[in-house]
Design a protein around this motif. Sequence first.
Motif, PDB file in Angstrom:
ATOM      1  N   ARG A  21      33.927   4.877  14.025  1.00 56.07           N
ATOM      2  CA  ARG A  21      33.600   5.794  12.927  1.00 56.07           C
ATOM      3  C   ARG A  21      34.711   5.820  11.888  1.00 56.07           C
ATOM      4  O   ARG A  21      34.455   5.832  10.681  1.00 56.07           O
ATOM      5  CB  ARG A  21      33.376   7.209  13.465  1.00 56.07           C
ATOM      6  N   GLU A  22      35.949   5.832  12.353  1.00 54.69           N
ATOM      7  CA  GLU A  22      37.074   5.912  11.420  1.00 54.69           C
ATOM      8  C   GLU A  22      37.205   4.636  10.592  1.00 54.69           C
ATOM      9  O   GLU A  22      37.422   4.704   9.378  1.00 54.69           O
ATOM     10  CB  GLU A  22      38.368   6.200  12.178  1.00 54.69           C
ATOM     11  N   ARG A  81      34.518   4.673   8.028  1.00 54.49           N
ATOM     12  CA  ARG A  81      34.822   5.626   6.958  1.00 54.49           C
ATOM     13  C   ARG A  81      35.796   5.017   5.954  1.00 54.49           C
ATOM     14  O   ARG A  81      35.676   5.235   4.742  1.00 54.49           O
ATOM     15  CB  ARG A  81      35.413   6.906   7.556  1.00 54.49           C
ATOM     16  N   LEU A  82      36.734   4.218   6.439  1.00 49.00           N
ATOM     17  CA  LEU A  82      37.734   3.630   5.553  1.00 49.00           C
ATOM     18  C   LEU A  82      37.240   2.377   4.830  1.00 49.00           C
ATOM     19  O   LEU A  82      37.587   2.142   3.675  1.00 49.00           O
ATOM     20  CB  LEU A  82      38.987   3.271   6.362  1.00 49.00           C
ATOM     21  N   ASP A 100      36.007  10.340  -1.159  1.00 46.64           N
ATOM     22  CA  ASP A 100      36.687  10.380   0.128  1.00 46.64           C
ATOM     23  C   ASP A 100      35.960  11.273   1.119  1.00 46.64           C
ATOM     24  O   ASP A 100      36.025  11.068   2.316  1.00 46.64           O
ATOM     25  CB  ASP A 100      38.123  10.888  -0.027  1.00 46.64           C
ATOM     26  N   PHE A 154      44.562  -0.945  15.321  1.00 45.72           N
ATOM     27  CA  PHE A 154      43.668  -0.393  14.308  1.00 45.72           C
ATOM     28  C   PHE A 154      43.549  -1.305  13.088  1.00 45.72           C
ATOM     29  O   PHE A 154      42.453  -1.490  12.559  1.00 45.72           O
ATOM     30  CB  PHE A 154      44.167   0.998  13.905  1.00 45.72           C
ATOM     31  N   ARG A 163      29.931  11.335   3.071  1.00 46.52           N
ATOM     32  CA  ARG A 163      29.639  10.607   4.301  1.00 46.52           C
ATOM     33  C   ARG A 163      28.326   9.863   4.160  1.00 46.52           C
ATOM     34  O   ARG A 163      27.357  10.399   3.642  1.00 46.52           O
ATOM     35  CB  ARG A 163      29.516  11.576   5.469  1.00 46.52           C
ATOM     36  N   LYS A 167      40.098  -3.041  11.464  1.00 43.75           N
ATOM     37  CA  LYS A 167      39.685  -2.968  10.059  1.00 43.75           C
ATOM     38  C   LYS A 167      39.416  -4.360   9.505  1.00 43.75           C
ATOM     39  O   LYS A 167      38.413  -4.574   8.817  1.00 43.75           O
ATOM     40  CB  LYS A 167      40.740  -2.244   9.227  1.00 43.75           C
ATOM     41  N   ARG A 208      34.742   6.797  18.284  1.00 43.76           N
ATOM     42  CA  ARG A 208      35.591   7.488  17.299  1.00 43.76           C
ATOM     43  C   ARG A 208      36.360   6.480  16.455  1.00 43.76           C
ATOM     44  O   ARG A 208      36.488   6.638  15.238  1.00 43.76           O
ATOM     45  CB  ARG A 208      36.584   8.426  18.004  1.00 43.76           C
ATOM     46  N   ARG A 209      36.874   5.439  17.085  1.00 42.58           N
ATOM     47  CA  ARG A 209      37.604   4.413  16.342  1.00 42.58           C
ATOM     48  C   ARG A 209      36.669   3.673  15.388  1.00 42.58           C
ATOM     49  O   ARG A 209      37.035   3.378  14.247  1.00 42.58           O
ATOM     50  CB  ARG A 209      38.267   3.439  17.305  1.00 42.58           C
TER      51      ARG A 209
END
Length: 149
Positions: A102-103, A106-107, A34, A133, A37, A137, A99-100
């Motif tokens: 990147r998130e 990450r997920l 988790d 969001f 990176r 995804k 930022r969105r």
Amino acid sequence: MTPPETPKDGFAAQGTRSPAVSVYVPDNSMNISDTARPEVITKRRDFLAAARARRQGTKGMMVQGRKRREDEPGGDVTRLGFTCSKKVGNAVARNRAKRRLREIARLILPSHGRPGWDYVLIGRADETARRPFEELKRDLIYALKKIHR
């Protein structure tokens, strides 16, 4: 320097803290995967190489992906790049979109990305920042499946 609300003796009563004090409580449910990176693409030549490779557009973003050659440095590390042009908006809008991106990366990338690949996520004007969001995804998962075919 001591915040003004802190008691003079340095000790607050039980259960109270001065507003400038923050306490980090680690979450034991986090595991190493988790917090790991992927490497970030920073060199222009890597962005250009990804631009010449496979790409898949979705409503919320454009995804470029390429498998690195065996002789390229980086080994089996997944590398990521993010970009938003001025068409997306001013600096605030571009940063919000990134930022969105990147998130969601990450997920989603730990389970759907592949080692040894470079991915560049490109924000779309009006869509990346406003799209729900969960749909972003799904867009990334769809694009990765198409790129890996």
